[in-house]
Write an enzyme that holds these catalytic residues in place. Structure first.
Site, PDB file in Angstrom:
ATOM      1  N   HIS A   1       0.855  -1.183   0.000  1.00 50.18           N
ATOM      2  CA  HIS A   1       0.000   0.000   0.000  1.00 50.18           C
ATOM      3  C   HIS A   1       0.896   1.240   0.000  1.00 50.18           C
ATOM      4  O   HIS A   1       2.039   1.201   0.479  1.00 50.18           O
ATOM      5  CB  HIS A   1      -0.880   0.032   1.236  1.00 50.18           C
TER       6      HIS A   1
ATOM      7  N   GLU B   1       0.965   3.850   1.838  1.00 48.85           N
ATOM      8  CA  GLU B   1       1.444   4.263   3.158  1.00 48.85           C
ATOM      9  C   GLU B   1       2.603   3.382   3.625  1.00 48.85           C
ATOM     10  O   GLU B   1       3.590   3.884   4.177  1.00 48.85           O
ATOM     11  CB  GLU B   1       0.307   4.186   4.186  1.00 48.85           C
TER      12      GLU B   1
ATOM     13  N   CYS C   1      -6.128   1.909   5.921  1.00 55.78           N
ATOM     14  CA  CYS C   1      -6.707   0.651   6.389  1.00 55.78           C
ATOM     15  C   CYS C   1      -6.075   0.273   7.736  1.00 55.78           C
ATOM     16  O   CYS C   1      -5.106   0.908   8.179  1.00 55.78           O
ATOM     17  CB  CYS C   1      -6.468  -0.450   5.353  1.00 55.78           C
TER      18      CYS C   1
ATOM     19  N   CYS D   1      -2.189  -0.305   7.530  1.00 55.28           N
ATOM     20  CA  CYS D   1      -1.405   0.922   7.385  1.00 55.28           C
ATOM     21  C   CYS D   1      -1.453   1.778   8.651  1.00 55.28           C
ATOM     22  O   CYS D   1      -0.433   2.317   9.078  1.00 55.28           O
ATOM     23  CB  CYS D   1      -1.894   1.703   6.176  1.00 55.28           C
TER      24      CYS D   1
END
Length: 151
Positions: A55, A57, A85, A88
């Protein structure tokens, strides 16, 4: 809302657009130190790296930690185009990021206020300041346009 929040969110949007152009879900992230210098920037690369943890992040956290030579990202702000999420948000807590600034809320996966409150959970040893809704319309429209082309 602080003026510099928008400037850094625009940088995160540039990253998000890169993800969308590559067929990835268009999420971008930028990490900035307390002096206003960008430590890292990244976009989703889950598909291209065949890595469910890639992801924006997480990739930005990895890059910032490598650049600083420290897994603790004290006195930093992470800008994300979409509310992070649980994975993260958990990584941000572990990295001791001071502030999270995000654009669009994520009612299905959001862990910074929409679905979960990881950033403010009193049971954890670190809490982050959370600022949501920065450039929200631009962030939301980018996601909606991406998914509209997928349907």
């Amino acid at each position: 809302m602080e003026k510099h929040f928008q400037a850094f969110m625009l940088q995160a949007l540039v990253e998000a657009k890169k993800a969308g152009q590559a067929g990835e879900i268009p999420v971008g992230a930028v990490i900035v130190d307390s002096g206003g210098s960008i430590l890292s920037s990244a976009h989703n690369r889950v598909i291209s790296l065949a890595d469910p943890t890639a992801h924006a992040e997480i990739l930005a956290i990895r890059e910032a930690a490598a650049n600083l030579g420290n897994y603790r990202l004290l006195n930093t702000t992470l800008y994300a185009t979409v509310e992070p999420c649980p994975m993260c948000a958990g990584a941000m807590v572990h990295a001791r990021i001071q502030r999270l600034v995000f654009g669009a809320a994520d009612p299905r996966w959001g862990a910074a206020g929409s679905l979960y409150q990881l950033a403010a959970d009193q049971r954890l040893n670190h809490r982050m300041e959370v600022v949501g809704g920065v450039c929200e319309d631009d962030c939301r429209q980018l996601m909606q346009a991406f998914f509209r082309t997928r349907r």
